[in-house]
Write an enzyme that holds these catalytic residues in place. Structure first.
Site, PDB file in Angstrom:
ATOM      1  N   CYS A 108       0.823  -1.207   0.000  1.00 45.96           N
ATOM      2  CA  CYS A 108       0.000   0.000   0.000  1.00 45.96           C
ATOM      3  C   CYS A 108       0.865   1.269   0.000  1.00 45.96           C
ATOM      4  O   CYS A 108       1.440   1.579  -1.034  1.00 45.96           O
ATOM      5  CB  CYS A 108      -0.991  -0.055   1.168  1.00 45.96           C
ATOM      6  SG  CYS A 108      -2.437   0.984   0.871  1.00 45.96           S
ATOM      7  N   ARG A 142     -12.434   6.319  -1.452  1.00 47.49           N
ATOM      8  CA  ARG A 142     -11.497   5.483  -0.721  1.00 47.49           C
ATOM      9  C   ARG A 142     -11.849   4.013  -0.954  1.00 47.49           C
ATOM     10  O   ARG A 142     -13.015   3.635  -0.884  1.00 47.49           O
ATOM     11  CB  ARG A 142     -11.586   5.832   0.769  1.00 47.49           C
ATOM     12  CG  ARG A 142     -10.467   5.288   1.559  1.00 47.49           C
ATOM     13  CD  ARG A 142     -10.252   5.948   2.906  1.00 47.49           C
ATOM     14  NE  ARG A 142      -8.990   5.431   3.402  1.00 47.49           N
ATOM     15  CZ  ARG A 142      -7.811   5.962   3.136  1.00 47.49           C
ATOM     16  NH1 ARG A 142      -7.721   7.076   2.453  1.00 47.49           N
ATOM     17  NH2 ARG A 142      -6.709   5.393   3.578  1.00 47.49           N
ATOM     18  N   HIS A 206      -3.094  -5.724   2.288  1.00 46.07           N
ATOM     19  CA  HIS A 206      -2.646  -5.935   3.668  1.00 46.07           C
ATOM     20  C   HIS A 206      -3.113  -7.326   4.056  1.00 46.07           C
ATOM     21  O   HIS A 206      -3.683  -8.053   3.255  1.00 46.07           O
ATOM     22  CB  HIS A 206      -3.300  -4.915   4.602  1.00 46.07           C
ATOM     23  CG  HIS A 206      -2.963  -3.488   4.323  1.00 46.07           C
ATOM     24  ND1 HIS A 206      -1.831  -2.871   4.803  1.00 46.07           N
ATOM     25  CD2 HIS A 206      -3.633  -2.539   3.623  1.00 46.07           C
ATOM     26  CE1 HIS A 206      -1.826  -1.600   4.415  1.00 46.07           C
ATOM     27  NE2 HIS A 206      -2.906  -1.374   3.699  1.00 46.07           N
TER      28      HIS A 206
HETATM   29  N1  GLN Z   1      -1.868   6.801   2.273  1.00 49.98           N
HETATM   30  C1  GLN Z   1      -2.058   5.903   1.163  1.00 49.98           C
HETATM   31  C2  GLN Z   1      -3.457   5.993   0.557  1.00 49.98           C
HETATM   32  O1  GLN Z   1      -4.401   6.311   1.248  1.00 49.98           O
HETATM   33  C3  GLN Z   1      -1.718   4.497   1.592  1.00 49.98           C
HETATM   34  C4  GLN Z   1      -2.677   3.914   2.595  1.00 49.98           C
HETATM   35  C5  GLN Z   1      -2.232   2.629   3.233  1.00 49.98           C
HETATM   36  O2  GLN Z   1      -1.036   2.333   3.264  1.00 49.98           O
HETATM   37  N2  GLN Z   1      -3.165   1.870   3.793  1.00 49.98           N
HETATM   38  O3  GLN Z   1      -3.596   5.729  -0.603  1.00 49.98           O
END
Ligand code: GLN
Length: 256
Positions: A108, A142, A206
């Site tokens: 990520c 998101r 993840h």
């Molecule tokens: N900050 C990054 C995004 O929101 C990565 C998020 C994360 O590592 N879960 O895309």
């Protein structure tokens, strides 16, 4: 994973008999959703096959050693991600290590950092490490939830499962090869998931991803050992995969 018994017959063919060294990069900054567990998974999978292993945490402010076999980067919030990228850009260790064939897995935020550039939600563009031909910008929504991605046979052919939570939408350049194709969830945002270049992998999954995807863990280990590690039966991981993959859209279509 406690069911597996250590195997100590020393039959791996790695010519270098020293311990495999796994770098856990900036665990004090990156590592949402227990991403640091990926280093533990690799260490246990090696240990159970009788291969000595050391996990080397590299914290913020410490130089990144160029001598390690594998490097793990976890996920993080935008501010943590920008800080980690600045730190890693300033330390040449990771670039030097990849130039001599070390294995890298970025999750990520870690994936986005491995790319050419990423823009955080405050619209600031940051330079990445340029180890993957990928660029990330904030998406309109998101992406949060379970992901299933199908990978081709050269990457083990076993579907990947994981959990995503990111705003970033990642576009691969002409030298970017996706790690897989999503059949559930969002991934990069265009139907692809993650990226691969040589022995550098980035993914939105993840989980920790290597606990949920033993074939991917063993692919990384095969690159380090120079040979595929012997199969390891972990019934609880098999059961976890069966349960997670039961909700894959392809799986549901196939059964209906
Ligand atoms: N900050 C990054 C995004 O929101 C990565 C998020 C994360 O590592 N879960 O895309």
């Amino acid at each position: 994973m406690g069911a597996a018994q250590p195997v100590r017959d020393g039959s791996q063919t790695r010519s270098d008999t020293s311990a495999v060294r796994i770098g856990l990069l900036l665990p004090d900054v990156l590592g949402t959703y227990s991403d640091s567990g990926n280093a533990t998974v690799l260490a246990k999978r090696l240990e159970w096959r009788g291969v000595a292993t050391t996990v080397v945490p590299v914290r913020l402010g410490e130089p990144v050693p160029a001598s390690l076999d594998l490097y793990m980067l976890g996920g993080g919030e935008d501010d943590a991600q920008a800080l980690a990228a600045a730190r890693l850009r300033a330390s040449p260790g990771l670039r030097k290590a990849t130039a001599r064939g070390s294995v890298v897995l970025g999750i990520c935020a870690g994936f986005q950092i491995l790319g050419r550039r990423f823009t955080t939600s405050d619209r600031v563009e940051h330079t990445g490490l340029e180890l993957l031909d990928a660029a990330t910008v904030p998406g309109t929504r998101r992406a949060v939830g379970e992901v299933v991605a199908h990978v081709d046979a050269t990457l083990g052919g076993q579907p990947l499962t994981g959990f995503e939570n990111h705003q970033g939408h990642t576009e691969l350049g002409p030298d970017g090869r996706p790690l897989g194709r999503v059949t559930r969830g969002v991934g990069n945002g265009d139907g692809t998931e993650g990226a691969l270049s040589g022995r550098v992998i980035g993914t939105y999954l993840h989980g920790p991803v290597l606990a949920r995807n033993p074939a991917l863990a063993d692919l990384l280990l095969s690159w380090v050992l120079g040979t595929p590690p012997r199969p390891l039966e972990l019934p609880e991981v098999t059961e976890l995969r069966r349960e997670r993959l039961a909700h894959d859209r392809v799986g549901i279509r196939a059964r209906s």
